[in-house]
Design an enzyme around this catalytic site. Structure first.
Site, PDB file in Angstrom:
ATOM      1  N   CYS A 279      -8.732  12.115  13.311  1.00 23.15           N
ATOM      2  CA  CYS A 279      -8.716  10.926  14.170  1.00 23.15           C
ATOM      3  C   CYS A 279      -9.811   9.926  13.804  1.00 23.15           C
ATOM      4  O   CYS A 279      -9.581   8.712  13.801  1.00 23.15           O
ATOM      5  CB  CYS A 279      -8.820  11.337  15.637  1.00 23.15           C
ATOM      6  SG  CYS A 279     -10.231  12.399  16.015  1.00 23.15           S
TER       7      CYS A 279
ATOM      8  N   HIS B 216     -12.669   6.962  20.614  1.00 20.49           N
ATOM      9  CA  HIS B 216     -13.823   7.092  19.715  1.00 20.49           C
ATOM     10  C   HIS B 216     -14.293   5.707  19.266  1.00 20.49           C
ATOM     11  O   HIS B 216     -13.487   4.778  19.127  1.00 20.49           O
ATOM     12  CB  HIS B 216     -13.458   7.885  18.461  1.00 20.49           C
ATOM     13  CG  HIS B 216     -13.181   9.335  18.698  1.00 20.49           C
ATOM     14  ND1 HIS B 216     -13.429   9.978  19.891  1.00 20.49           N
ATOM     15  CD2 HIS B 216     -12.675  10.284  17.859  1.00 20.49           C
ATOM     16  CE1 HIS B 216     -13.090  11.256  19.783  1.00 20.49           C
ATOM     17  NE2 HIS B 216     -12.620  11.468  18.564  1.00 20.49           N
TER      18      HIS B 216
END
Length: 251
Positions: free
Chosen positions: A43, A156
């Site tokens: 990711c 994130h």
């Protein structure tokens, strides 16, 4: 293997096999042409790649230095629960227990994601190195990463410093990012507008902003900040876009 079934694998099992394409469709869709097994990237790598690839296309990346700010959900539902319950315990003056994370995460940051490797980097940090080079098709791009878990639930963020082969300007980088698919430029500091996880959460696109000329690399460098929903752009959405490409290929 019947020659027809396409497998999109979201684990790390096949990412580093030379013969298996590791794909972010907006970057290297051609790599999966005719392939039946495609690996989905980490990711953190996928979020960075969305902003770095258009810059690389025009200015050629030479060095990439990444510091990550990774949400609890990167460790799954159990990580989110541990943060939520730990925060309640802390506010109630109770002991904060940790099982998912190496240390209590509430009101803390932990510079430790995945296992430490012999070179002192964690596996999460090395994934960014290995995968960026593979997806971009260049081991000549020098990469380094420090991955940090922070006490938020989702999305994130990454502070990225780059050195480029070609002269780069903030205006030029902003222009290519604004034209890039899957990227929203959020870069108006005077209006307090910049990428943040609370805004990137649940968005398909990655936010990029805080563009500044590098004080280290001068006119061959840039600093930027990106935020992206790692459950979408960094995982499920990327896999769905891969599947859509493969369906078009089959027609």
């Amino acid at each position: 293997k019947n020659g027809k079934t396409v497998v999109i694998d979201n684990s790390s099992a096949f990412r580093y096999h030379d013969e298996i394409p590791l794909v972010v469709p907006e970057v290297n869709a051609d790599a999966m042409q005719g392939q039946l097994l495609i690996a989905n990237p980490n990711c953190t790598t996928a979020i960075a790649a969305m902003a770095l690839w258009p810059i690389h296309q025009k200015y050629k990346l030479k060095k990439v230095i990444v510091s990550t700010y990774q949400a609890a959900s990167g460790a799954g539902a159990a990580g989110m629960t541990e943060l939520f319950e730990g925060t309640k315990a802390h506010l109630n003056g109770e002991e904060v227990k940790n099982e998912v994370f190496a240390h209590p995460l509430p009101f803390n940051v932990i510079p430790h994601i995945d296992a430490f490797q012999p070179n002192g980097y964690t596996k999460e940090e090395m994934k960014v190195v290995w995968e960026t080079q593979k997806i971009f098709g260049s081991k000549e791009i020098a990469c380094s990463c420090t991955a940090v878990r922070i006490p938020i639930l989702r999305a994130h963020s990454e502070a990225i410093t780059i050195e480029t082969e070609e002269v780069i300007t903030v205006e030029g980088a902003k222009e290519v990012l604004e034209a890039a698919p899957g990227v929203d430029v959020v870069d108006d500091p005077a209006a307090k507008k910049y990428p943040m996880p609370m805004n990137a959460m649940s968005k398909y696109n990655v936010e990029a902003g805080r563009l500044r000329q590098s004080l280290i690399f001068g006119d061959h460098g840039l600093d930027l900040f990106v935020s992206g929903d790692q459950l979408l752009r960094g995982a499920a959405l990327n896999a769905v876009i891969i599947a859509e490409y493969k369906l078009k290929e089959a027609k």
